[in-house]
Design an enzyme around this catalytic site. Sequence first.
Site, short mmCIF file in Angstrom:
data_model
loop_
_atom_site.label_atom_id
_atom_site.label_comp_id
_atom_site.label_asym_id
_atom_site.label_seq_id
_atom_site.Cartn_x
_atom_site.Cartn_y
_atom_site.Cartn_z
N LYS A 2 42.89 -8.05 26.82
CA LYS A 2 41.86 -7.16 26.28
C LYS A 2 42.57 -6.03 25.54
O LYS A 2 43.61 -5.54 26.01
CB LYS A 2 41.04 -6.63 27.45
CG LYS A 2 39.84 -5.77 27.08
CD LYS A 2 39.08 -5.39 28.36
CE LYS A 2 37.83 -4.58 28.09
NZ LYS A 2 37.09 -4.26 29.33
N SER A 33 32.61 -5.13 33.91
CA SER A 33 33.08 -5.57 32.59
C SER A 33 33.94 -6.83 32.58
O SER A 33 34.25 -7.34 31.51
CB SER A 33 33.86 -4.44 31.91
OG SER A 33 32.96 -3.54 31.31
N SER A 71 32.21 -5.27 29.08
CA SER A 71 32.89 -5.00 27.84
C SER A 71 34.03 -5.98 27.52
O SER A 71 34.49 -6.01 26.37
CB SER A 71 33.47 -3.59 27.90
OG SER A 71 34.45 -3.51 28.90
#
Lengths: 475, 100
Positions: A78, A177, A153
């Site tokens: 990420k 997330s 996210s």
Amino acid sequence: MYNTLTITQAIKELESGNLTSRKLTEACLTQIQSLDGALHAFLEVYADEALEQADRSDIRRAEGNVLGPLDGIPIALKDNIMVQNKRCTAGSKMLATYNAAYDATVTKKLTDAGAVIIGKTNLDEFAMGGSTEQSAFGPTKNPHDPDRVPGGSSGGSAVAVTANMCLAALGSDTGGSIRQPASFCGITGLKPTYGRVSRSGLIAMASSFDQIGPLAKSAEDAALVLSVIQGQDNADQTTSDVEVFTPDWKDTVKGLKIGLPRQAWAVKGIEPDVREATEKSLKLLESLGAELVDIDLPYVDEALAVYYVLMPCEVSANLSRFDAMRFGARKQGLPLFETYSESRAENLGSEVQRRILIGTFALSSGYIDAYYVHAKKVQTLIRDGYKKAFESVDLIVTPTAPTTAFKLGEKLSDPLSMYLEDIFTVSANVAGLPALSIPCESDGQMPVGLHFLAPWFEEAKLLSTAKILQEKITE
Amino acid sequence: MKLSKDEVAHLAELARLKLDESQIDKMTAEVGSILEYVESIQKVDVAGVEPFSMPAKSQGFRPDEAFDCDDLTRELILENFPGRAGDLLAAPGVFSNPKN
């Protein structure tokens, strides 16, 4: 189609000499090239470096110097996790050109273990959001239906794994997330116990909740990744010096007591599809010998409210570092105050600004006791509630999210409805517990996740149970 | 509680966010509805309950000492400066041109 293998399968192929890391990495890169134009999972792909890392892994393997289970395995990160001398944007215009000065501890652990870092994945700005639509670089699409969001996210990481662009990915989980996008995309997502994995080099959102964890194709793969990235770290004083995680695969769930918190299962917003799929998985668990127990777990609704007080407080403090001085975008030629206020206003998105304002309010003189301090006290009650619940059950199960993946744009205009997506996941962050989402049986509709919580540092029990159910579901 | 537009404008100033009139309107509505939602926690009786805090680390904190950094790390830090004069960080003057 080597890129469709799980890590566990790929290791077998690599060990038997049927596969090289180069072939595996090339298969992932080809998949990225053909699909990422439509899905936008990646913000940056390290094609050349990844192939070089793969070649080095193949040489090590030929020489009998394999570094560990992830040697030669392509993994995505990420884009709030730093890799030295690579752009790290956190999905924000503020860091559009930021070049990371050092490796995150997890990056170092992965590369030391021989993993191939294939690229950086898209996210909601500074990991704030539940749909990956809040990225300053455009949304990521759900591979099951590109009109729908992948969750967030860590949406880019979830899509990269789902669409076989890598074998596993790292995400970060502050309120759900990792688990909610895993649920929306139909893969496995694990948030470890707070303190299990170092946050050094993770761009902070809410430091007392943030935790890095794997998104993977199976519970077994998630365990492999966790075993590499875990551990006490001098660069993160909140990492715990408890005994390290080692997988403990059981043959059966017989005798396991699984608590179903009645307050959670009574939440009105659970969509019928989600209820049906999760209840079916529960029946399966029961048929495998687990005992389902109705339990009382207060403060389900309040946990979400506590989170939406404490998290913005930490956000407002953490993001004050983005003042356009030492790094990040600066609007030039202005006096000091305007340099701060205009650089921040122009380079932080509206969701981030909203959370900064809420946090600034909740910490302000006159309100701090009613909001921040009060929420910290309710947090104590929530943790005590879990402590008590785990005296009588081994694990707790809820749906991962009340809905399946929604349409792009559907919840953007109503922040509160987006926040309600976190109702089942935030408790694990507020209490610091390990939690995982695995996909329920697929009926061809959008995926539904089943959410397991375990006592602090009992990831082994969580993963073993998930593996047994997962193997039954995919049988 | 509902915040007034003036209160939101003050928060924005404290948070160093320059918002225009229409942004303040929008934030006033959104922040207000979120605050109303989170106020549900104030119904929870917390008499005698301690605020949660992370248990202290057994081995304490690392020593707060300067350490050498390699040339690449140093160069990366310098390159990220949004204003640079040689190897120094250039920033607007703190005392020159104060706000209003």
